[in-house]
Scaffold this active site. Sequence first.
Site, short mmCIF file in Angstrom:
data_model
loop_
_atom_site.label_atom_id
_atom_site.label_comp_id
_atom_site.label_asym_id
_atom_site.label_seq_id
_atom_site.Cartn_x
_atom_site.Cartn_y
_atom_site.Cartn_z
N HIS A 8 0.86 -1.21 0.00
CA HIS A 8 0.00 0.00 0.00
C HIS A 8 0.88 1.25 0.00
CE1 HIS A 8 -3.95 2.03 1.29
NE2 HIS A 8 -3.06 3.01 1.16
N HIS A 10 1.13 4.95 -2.53
CA HIS A 10 0.71 5.71 -3.72
C HIS A 10 1.94 6.27 -4.40
CE1 HIS A 10 -3.53 5.78 -2.22
NE2 HIS A 10 -2.89 5.58 -1.09
N HIS A 186 -9.63 1.57 -0.33
CA HIS A 186 -9.49 2.29 0.93
C HIS A 186 -10.85 2.30 1.63
CE1 HIS A 186 -5.81 3.76 -0.88
NE2 HIS A 186 -5.52 4.51 0.16
N GLU A 189 -10.77 4.45 7.14
CA GLU A 189 -9.67 5.36 7.49
C GLU A 189 -10.28 6.66 8.05
OE1 GLU A 189 -7.71 7.13 4.13
OE2 GLU A 189 -5.90 7.67 5.24
N ASP A 267 2.05 4.23 2.78
CA ASP A 267 0.97 5.07 2.22
C ASP A 267 1.51 6.18 1.31
OD1 ASP A 267 -1.68 5.59 1.76
OD2 ASP A 267 -2.12 6.46 3.73
N ASP A 268 1.93 7.29 1.88
CA ASP A 268 2.50 8.42 1.12
C ASP A 268 3.70 8.90 1.92
OD1 ASP A 268 0.16 8.95 -0.89
OD2 ASP A 268 -0.76 8.83 1.10
N1 ADE Z 1 -4.56 8.92 -1.56
C1 ADE Z 1 -3.32 9.05 -1.16
N2 ADE Z 1 -3.20 8.78 0.15
C2 ADE Z 1 -4.44 8.48 0.59
C3 ADE Z 1 -4.98 8.12 1.84
N3 ADE Z 1 -4.23 8.00 2.94
N4 ADE Z 1 -6.29 7.90 1.91
C4 ADE Z 1 -7.05 8.01 0.83
N5 ADE Z 1 -6.60 8.34 -0.37
C5 ADE Z 1 -5.29 8.58 -0.49
ZN ZN Z 2 -3.53 5.01 0.80
#
Ligand code: ADE
Ligand code: ZN
Length: 320
Positions: A8, A10, A186, A189, A267-268
Amino acid sequence: MVLKAEIHCHLEGAASPALVESQARKYNVDVSNIISNGVFVWNDFTQFLKCYDGAANLFRSADDYALLSETYLNELADDDCIYSEMFISTDHARAIGISEQDYIDGIAEGMRRAKEKTGIEARMIATGLRHGGPESVLRAAKYIAGNPHPLITGFGMGGDERMHHPKDFAPGFDVARDAGLGITTHAGELVGPQSVRDSLDYIKPSRIGHGVRAIEDPDLVKRLADEQIVLECCPGSNISLKVYDGFEDHPFMALRAAGIPVTLNSDDPPHFHTSLKREYEIGANEFGLSDVELTQITRTAIKAAFVDEETRKQLLAKLD
Ligand code: ADE
Ligand code: ZN
């Protein structure tokens, strides 16, 4: 040394501020609205998505995308990661005006280079954007189904979970599933257990991105364990986005104890001041997991990976 896997992350969200600034110089764009003193700046989820889009906007050609995927995968490999799945989004290609084909070919070229250099195995998960609405997700799914690529093995959805209902996206996910793609989305969250339950019912994923807020409903926790739905947990992201106040409030260990297969992901990473390495450190230092238990988490990720059985076997063998 603990071998790691990530399922996971992006791709556009993995671009470091330094790389984004270098791209900004290349295209003569001012990024002071999203980067300050070498860090991404945002205050809440909505601003984060804007910051993310601002960074993505600086990748404008197949070469740019090759550089981005190669750079990220080399970083992962340096941290003993043997397998990576990266969320990609053809909507970003459309937004910057390159073809889906150039976008995907560029990313695949970066994957090839990183694999040649480090041996890291990688796949792409095409995603639709929830806040783009059901039609845009259906379009993304139809594109991937109609233009299969050997390294695109899954379909998912990110974006603002507070918008639309999972059932609205069922047609897009049906197209992707019928094309043989693995399914994740997703949920759980920004929104609570109902979002996870509706996603299971209508989107029918084998994995859920985050899913942590399922902990608020014991029946749902039991369902996730019974159905062995894999959670792509991203604790650093959750703390950064204030889903939880601190790691002591994070349900990772409770979900794991309930028998749900859980994994660790970034995640990011630069947006959340994290990396896959740091997520495993959080596992060790905040959750008290041993190296054997962390390796078990890597095994869970590889078992859940959207990858052919021969590759899965080879990856699992590295863990033994
Ligand atoms: N796109 C990028 N990061 C995300 C996240 N944490 N939740 C939903 N969409 C995303
Ligand atoms: Zn994500």
